[in-house]
Design a protein around this motif. Structure first.
Motif, mmCIF file in Angstrom:
data_model
loop_
_atom_site.group_PDB
_atom_site.id
_atom_site.type_symbol
_atom_site.label_atom_id
_atom_site.label_comp_id
_atom_site.label_asym_id
_atom_site.label_seq_id
_atom_site.Cartn_x
_atom_site.Cartn_y
_atom_site.Cartn_z
ATOM 1 N N VAL A 63 0.791 -1.094 0.366
ATOM 2 C CA VAL A 63 0.145 0.160 0.251
ATOM 3 C C VAL A 63 0.918 1.638 0.118
ATOM 4 N N MET A 64 0.129 2.762 -0.646
ATOM 5 C CA MET A 64 1.727 3.236 -0.834
ATOM 6 C C MET A 64 0.206 5.226 -0.177
ATOM 7 N N GLY A 65 1.394 5.691 -0.952
ATOM 8 C CA GLY A 65 0.582 6.710 -0.823
ATOM 9 C C GLY A 65 -0.826 6.554 -1.273
ATOM 10 N N THR A 66 -0.536 6.908 -2.404
ATOM 11 C CA THR A 66 -1.626 7.510 -3.437
ATOM 12 C C THR A 66 -2.091 6.551 -4.200
ATOM 13 N N ARG A 67 -0.981 5.408 -4.430
ATOM 14 C CA ARG A 67 -1.142 4.182 -4.971
ATOM 15 C C ARG A 67 -1.943 2.568 -4.499
ATOM 16 N N SER A 68 -2.245 2.064 -4.860
ATOM 17 C CA SER A 68 -3.134 0.710 -4.455
ATOM 18 C C SER A 68 -2.572 -0.317 -3.456
ATOM 19 N N GLY A 69 -0.970 -1.200 -4.577
ATOM 20 C CA GLY A 69 -0.366 -2.201 -3.861
ATOM 21 C C GLY A 69 -1.242 -3.096 -5.129
ATOM 22 N N ASP A 70 -0.758 -4.020 -4.274
ATOM 23 C CA ASP A 70 -1.770 -5.708 -5.236
ATOM 24 C C ASP A 70 -2.714 -5.231 -4.716
#
Length: 392
Positions: free
Chosen positions: A233-240
């Motif tokens: 999980v990232m700042g604005t990115r979903s990740g997996d």
């Protein structure tokens, strides 16, 4: 600047910001940084340029920077006003080179065309990086440029880790795990006296976040995959995500490709969970009175912790854990949230050392050494640019 010798200009282009640094040649292990700075809020009504030199106060300028070309034109003019000569070479951080380029390389027309064709592998990053190369070519057409790929560090990860469980023809078409943040990982290894011997996990945690499992200096696995959208999980990115989520959004909600890209890269992660921000410092300030902000931080920490556990399994144990990146270096509460539940796995933090962000933050009796090491991707870029462009 009278008497200034050859220099290398390092450029790290983002979708809305651009970081840069100027290094003296030859680029030593520690590097002599002659200037560094950033152009922020590119594309907004008012942007900001700042430059810091070793012997002068920080200079700032506010102006609109409608695109990367305008930002770089202003940067070149500003460096000239400080009496910096044209650089001997320019090195660029390039997030992905697609299947054709996983080694750092001097840029020519063929390489530039390959980068244009690799846009699907890093749609959030490559457009600005290509624009920076083109702007340099227009301003300094004779100066060599070098593409330094974040994927290069991971190019030899075992096929066991790199292959997705998809039909084999897709592997041959370049659909595989590439991994990112490689310039940061390479720098961290250079800062360890033993070069990263033993079993090591590096956590590069910033707005983009990833982990790398490294054994005796070789990367065995990393959390990002085909693109920098995957993994943690990232700042604005979903990740997996479960791929079924994407199928549902397409079939039931009518999402198009561009809408999915915007959702996954710009509206998800901690921003999507909190509804407030993807910035960790903002969320830390809000968590006491905003349950959604607190939950976003908890899910981020859980994601990183789960990844560390998985990579301990890949490595067969762990000797050292290193935190780096903006969050990894500065967000002590998140380091604590990540590590505290892992005590029975040998990761035991010293609360005071962690709170003060010392280099070593693990307890004396911790089986796993835990370190905080600031990264320096620019210096890694400068070293490779000097070598590949053969600057002496």
């Amino acid at each position: 600047m009278a008497g200034l010798g050859s220099t290398v200009l390092c450029i790290n282009s983002g979708s809305s910001s651009l970081k840069f640094a100027v290094y003296a040649v030859p680029v030593a292990d520690s590097g002599q940084c002659l200037a560094e700075g950033a152009i922020e809020r590119i594309g907004q009504s008012v942007g900001r340029l700042w430059i810091q030199t070793p012997n002068e106060e920080r200079r700032e300028e506010q102006a609109p920077f409608p695109d990367a070309n305008a930002a770089l034109t202003t940067l070149f003019r500003s460096l000239e006003s400080l009496s910096y000569p044209p650089p001997a070479a320019v090195g660029h951080r390039i997030v992905a080179g697609g299947p054709r380029h996983t080694n750092h390389i001097r840029v020519d027309e063929r390489v530039l065309q390959d980068l244009r064709e690799a846009l699907p592998f890093a749609p959030l990053h490559l457009p600005a990086e290509i624009a920076a190369i083109e702007a340099v070519r227009r301003h300094w057409p004779e100066i060599p440029q070098v593409a330094c790929f974040d994927t290069a560090f991971h190019r030899d990860i075992p096929e066991l880790a790199a292959r997705f469980p998809l039909p084999r023809n897709l592997w041959h078409e370049g659909v595989r795990k590439y991994g990112f943040h490689g310039l940061s990982y390479e720098y961290i290894l250079s800062q360890l006296t033993d070069g990263g011997r033993g079993r090591l996990i590096v956590a590069h945690l910033g707005n983009g976040a990833s982990l790398a499992a490294i054994a005796d200096g070789r990367c065995l696995d990393t959390s990002m995959g085909l693109t920098p959208t995957g993994g943690l999980v990232m700042g604005t990115r979903s990740g997996d995500l479960d791929p079924g989520v994407l199928l549902y959004l397409i079939a039931e909600k009518g999402y198009t490709g561009p809408q999915l890209e915007r959702l996954l890269n710009r509206l998800s992660g901690m921003l999507g969970i909190s509804g407030v921000s993807g910035d960790v410092q903002t969320l830390l300030a809000e968590r006491g009175q905003n349950a959604h902000a607190a939950q976003a931080l908890e899910i981020f920490a859980y994601s990183v912790r789960k990844g560390i556990g998985a990579f301990m399994a890949v490595l067969g144990g762990l000797d050292r854990l290193v935190f780096t990146g903006g969050i990894g270096e500065h967000a002590a509460p998140l380091r604590w949230s990540i590590c505290r539940p892992l005590e029975d796995l040998g990761i035991r933090l010293d609360p005071q050392a962690n709170g003060e962000s010392r280099r070593r933050i693990s307890r004396a009796d911790s089986p796993v050494e835990v370190l905080v090491i600031p990264t320096n991707e620019d210096l890694t870029i400068a070293r490779h640019t000097q070598d590949i462009a053969q600057i002496v």
